[in-house]
Write a protein that holds these residues in place. Structure first.
Motif, PDB file in Angstrom:
ATOM      1  N   ASP A 121       9.909   6.557  -9.451  1.00 33.77           N
ATOM      2  CA  ASP A 121      11.448   7.096  -8.612  1.00 33.77           C
ATOM      3  C   ASP A 121      11.903   7.916  -9.343  1.00 33.77           C
ATOM      4  O   ASP A 121      12.108   9.177  -8.926  1.00 33.77           O
ATOM      5  N   GLU A 122      12.073   8.165 -10.593  1.00 36.26           N
ATOM      6  CA  GLU A 122      12.847   8.940 -11.510  1.00 36.26           C
ATOM      7  C   GLU A 122      12.145  10.429 -12.007  1.00 36.26           C
ATOM      8  O   GLU A 122      12.498  11.736 -11.952  1.00 36.26           O
ATOM      9  N   LEU A 123      10.913  10.145 -12.353  1.00 39.85           N
ATOM     10  CA  LEU A 123       9.412  11.081 -12.393  1.00 39.85           C
ATOM     11  C   LEU A 123       9.409  12.305 -10.497  1.00 39.85           C
ATOM     12  O   LEU A 123       9.523  13.575 -11.589  1.00 39.85           O
ATOM     13  N   LEU A 131       2.718  11.178  -7.640  1.00 37.38           N
ATOM     14  CA  LEU A 131       3.732   9.144  -7.291  1.00 37.38           C
ATOM     15  C   LEU A 131       3.488   9.271  -6.572  1.00 37.38           C
ATOM     16  O   LEU A 131       3.989   8.381  -6.146  1.00 37.38           O
ATOM     17  N   THR A 132       4.196  10.268  -4.804  1.00 37.24           N
ATOM     18  CA  THR A 132       4.894  10.195  -4.004  1.00 37.24           C
ATOM     19  C   THR A 132       3.837   9.418  -2.908  1.00 37.24           C
ATOM     20  O   THR A 132       4.248   8.803  -2.843  1.00 37.24           O
ATOM     21  N   GLU A 133       2.449  10.057  -3.085  1.00 35.49           N
ATOM     22  CA  GLU A 133       1.508   9.151  -2.364  1.00 35.49           C
ATOM     23  C   GLU A 133       1.165   7.626  -2.861  1.00 35.49           C
ATOM     24  O   GLU A 133       0.822   6.532  -2.231  1.00 35.49           O
ATOM     25  N   TYR A 134       1.629   7.646  -4.266  1.00 37.31           N
ATOM     26  CA  TYR A 134       0.696   6.133  -4.641  1.00 37.31           C
ATOM     27  C   TYR A 134       1.736   5.371  -4.385  1.00 37.31           C
ATOM     28  O   TYR A 134       1.598   4.320  -3.698  1.00 37.31           O
ATOM     29  N   LYS A 135       3.396   6.289  -4.693  1.00 35.25           N
ATOM     30  CA  LYS A 135       4.552   5.147  -4.351  1.00 35.25           C
ATOM     31  C   LYS A 135       4.104   4.671  -2.738  1.00 35.25           C
ATOM     32  O   LYS A 135       4.652   3.248  -1.945  1.00 35.25           O
ATOM     33  N   ALA A 136       4.129   5.729  -1.391  1.00 33.53           N
ATOM     34  CA  ALA A 136       3.516   5.277  -0.416  1.00 33.53           C
ATOM     35  C   ALA A 136       2.705   4.241   0.227  1.00 33.53           C
ATOM     36  O   ALA A 136       2.256   3.201   0.476  1.00 33.53           O
ATOM     37  N   SER A 137       1.142   4.040  -1.022  1.00 33.13           N
ATOM     38  CA  SER A 137       0.136   4.061  -0.172  1.00 33.13           C
ATOM     39  C   SER A 137       0.265   2.350  -1.483  1.00 33.13           C
ATOM     40  O   SER A 137      -0.013   1.071  -0.815  1.00 33.13           O
ATOM     41  N   GLN A 138       1.981   1.509  -1.539  1.00 36.45           N
ATOM     42  CA  GLN A 138       1.329   0.806  -2.569  1.00 36.45           C
ATOM     43  C   GLN A 138       2.486  -0.028  -1.414  1.00 36.45           C
ATOM     44  O   GLN A 138       2.817  -1.211  -1.343  1.00 36.45           O
ATOM     45  N   ASN A 139       3.655   0.941  -0.874  1.00 38.61           N
ATOM     46  CA  ASN A 139       4.255   0.198   0.081  1.00 38.61           C
ATOM     47  C   ASN A 139       3.843  -0.209   1.401  1.00 38.61           C
ATOM     48  O   ASN A 139       4.562  -0.736   2.335  1.00 38.61           O
ATOM     49  N   ASN A 140       2.580   0.371   1.726  1.00 41.78           N
ATOM     50  CA  ASN A 140       1.362   0.477   2.833  1.00 41.78           C
ATOM     51  C   ASN A 140      -0.046  -0.857   2.354  1.00 41.78           C
ATOM     52  O   ASN A 140      -0.163  -1.077   3.556  1.00 41.78           O
ATOM     53  N   GLY A 141       0.271  -0.944   1.392  1.00 44.26           N
ATOM     54  CA  GLY A 141      -1.127  -1.712   0.898  1.00 44.26           C
ATOM     55  C   GLY A 141      -0.488  -3.346   0.290  1.00 44.26           C
ATOM     56  O   GLY A 141      -1.431  -4.052   0.533  1.00 44.26           O
TER      57      GLY A 141
END
Length: 84
Positions: A49-51, A74-84
């Motif tokens: 989130d900081e980055l 990192l935004t794409e990574y974060k979204a994949s973690q929230n959806n996965g």
């Protein structure tokens, strides 16, 4: 290691690892070596989130930059973690 294909920059790909929301490794494939190495080193140990907050919107050319592309990765990574 996660992979993100960049768009609009000299770098072609960003490889990165995240553990418990903290970036542990970043490597840019191609691009301006000194700048991408610097961004990579400064990113390690910071939260996703900081980055995203620090790097989003930084411009170089084509309406983006290598740091901006890392924020997108990192935004794409974060979204994949929230959806996965």
């Amino acid at each position: 290691m996660y992979s993100y294909k960049t768009n609009g920059t000299c770098s072609q790909e960003i490889l990165f690892d995240v553990k418990d929301g903290i970036v542990t490794e970043v490597k840019f494939i191609r691009g301006c070596t000194g700048n991408t190495q610097g961004v990579a080193k400064l990113s390690v140990g910071r939260s996703v989130d900081e980055l995203i907050g620090l790097l989003s919107g930084i411009q170089c050319r084509n309406g983006t930059s290598c740091p901006d592309q890392l924020a997108k990765a990192l935004t794409e990574y974060k979204a994949s973690q929230n959806n996965g």
